[in-house]
Write an enzyme that holds these catalytic residues in place. Structure first.
Site, short mmCIF file in Angstrom:
data_model
loop_
_atom_site.label_atom_id
_atom_site.label_comp_id
_atom_site.label_asym_id
_atom_site.label_seq_id
_atom_site.Cartn_x
_atom_site.Cartn_y
_atom_site.Cartn_z
N ARG A 235 0.96 -1.17 0.02
CA ARG A 235 0.00 -0.11 0.05
C ARG A 235 0.88 1.41 -0.19
O ARG A 235 1.98 1.21 0.62
CB ARG A 235 -0.58 -0.02 1.28
CG ARG A 235 -2.11 -0.90 1.09
CD ARG A 235 -3.12 -0.29 0.22
NE ARG A 235 -4.57 -1.06 0.32
CZ ARG A 235 -4.96 -1.95 -0.66
NH1 ARG A 235 -3.69 -2.30 -1.50
NH2 ARG A 235 -5.90 -2.53 -0.68
N GLU A 264 -3.49 7.74 -4.94
CA GLU A 264 -3.88 7.24 -6.05
C GLU A 264 -5.06 7.80 -6.72
O GLU A 264 -5.97 7.83 -5.73
CB GLU A 264 -3.93 5.69 -6.03
CG GLU A 264 -2.58 4.88 -5.69
CD GLU A 264 -2.74 3.45 -5.59
OE1 GLU A 264 -3.80 2.94 -5.78
OE2 GLU A 264 -1.64 2.81 -5.07
N HIS A 282 -0.79 0.74 -10.01
CA HIS A 282 -1.34 -0.42 -9.30
C HIS A 282 -1.91 -1.65 -9.84
O HIS A 282 -3.20 -1.68 -9.88
CB HIS A 282 -2.49 0.28 -8.20
CG HIS A 282 -2.84 -0.54 -7.17
ND1 HIS A 282 -3.29 0.06 -5.82
CD2 HIS A 282 -2.64 -1.88 -6.70
CE1 HIS A 282 -3.40 -0.47 -5.05
NE2 HIS A 282 -3.14 -1.83 -5.47
#
Length: 307
Positions: A235, A264, A282
């Site tokens: 993360r 993000e 991601h």
């Protein structure tokens, strides 16, 4: 089962079209993200919704859960629960299910891909060829991966899968985690700074959440050798992003491979401008095979709690 007696399920954030179609076939589906006034919608129609589907990056706020008094299960498309208040769900007897074990291989593969790309300057060399620079001379030397010391922060399923892959490159594996795992043959460090000091590569595979937020900070970067690489597939919140940028700017570390970021999809311009950083949007679990398997797991997790 007719539409009248299908269990009511709320999709909180957009998921794959194929998963949405199957959810609509098997349940009575409402879509939170399509509502003009989501709060009013739930205030009026939240009662009777027994299942909720969300993504790991999106989670489920308590302000939403409070409007779902009959909720029995949250089925997460992903393995992250850091955006869900697990104390709240436990108190309300709401089961939180994840797609555990399904995406392990893909995320571990991404960690090694980022390591290879960062160490061997794969992206820069690709651009070098495409821009026609090869005709004017050779590309600069890069750094070897095989035989290096890899430190893995977090030794759950993904961390262990990364370790197995690293062994294939004759790397020496060590790890830091909340608890030592005596069954594993790797060197254990109780503190991530100790691990960093003994690592050529630091791969972050720890779970996100308040306990790990910002834990990879200036002190960890200072402990790493100047030639070290940092890889993050967990993360973005685990790394203090400002400290990372400063460490890269000051050459306290040699480079980074990042699949996740603090906010993000916003990526700091400083990272984008750095040629020694490999960036991914991601994509750790983003393969056709794994996303399909994740979809099936979301469905089975719902049926497990609602049938």
């Amino acid at each position: 089962m007719t539409s009248l007696n299908k269990a009511r399920v709320l999709i909180l954030a957009p998921v794959m079209d194929s998963l949405t179609e199957k959810l609509e076939q098997q349940f009575s589906v409402e879509k939170y993200f399509e509502q003009d006034d989501p709060h009013s919608f739930l205030a009026n129609k939240g009662k009777g919704i027994v299942g909720l589907v969300t993504r790991g990056d999106f989670g489920a706020k308590n302000s939403v859960l409070e409007l779902l008094p009959d909720l029995k299960v949250i089925s997460v498309f992903g393995v992250g629960t850091d955006a869900i208040d697990l104390d709240y769900t436990a108190d309300k007897n709401i089961h939180v299910e994840i797609t555990e074990g399904v995406l392990t291989d893909d995320v571990a593969d991404m960690a090694l891909a980022l390591l290879l790309a960062t160490s061997r300057n794969i992206c820069q060399a690709d651009q070098f060829v495409r821009e026609g620079k090869w005709q004017n001379g050779g590309f600069p030397l890069s750094s070897k991966v095989s035989g290096k010391r890899v430190g893995i922060f977090g030794m759950g399923q993904i961390g262990q899968a990364i370790a197995r892959r690293a062994l294939g490159f004759d790397m020496t594996v060590a790890y830091a985690s909340n608890h030592k795992k005596p069954e594993l043959p790797y060197t254990f460090y109780p503190d991530v700074k100790q691990l960093a000091a003994e690592s050529d590569v630091l791969i972050i595979a720890v779970s996100g959440g308040p306990k790990s937020a910002g834990i990879i900070d200036k002190s960890v970067f200072n402990a790493l050798p100047n030639s070290a690489l940092v890889i993050n597939i967990s993360r973005g919140s685990v790394i203090n992003q400002g400290d990372l940028i400063q460490a890269l700017t000051d050459k306290q570390i040699a480079g980074a491979g990042l699949d996740v970021f603090a906010e993000e999809p916003n990526v700091p311009q400083e990272l984008i401008a750095m040629t020694n950083v490999v960036l991914q949007p991601h994509l750790g679990s983003a393969t056709h095979e794994t996303r399909q398997a994740m979809s099936e797991k979301v469905l089975s997790n719902l049926h497990k709690r609602l049938d």
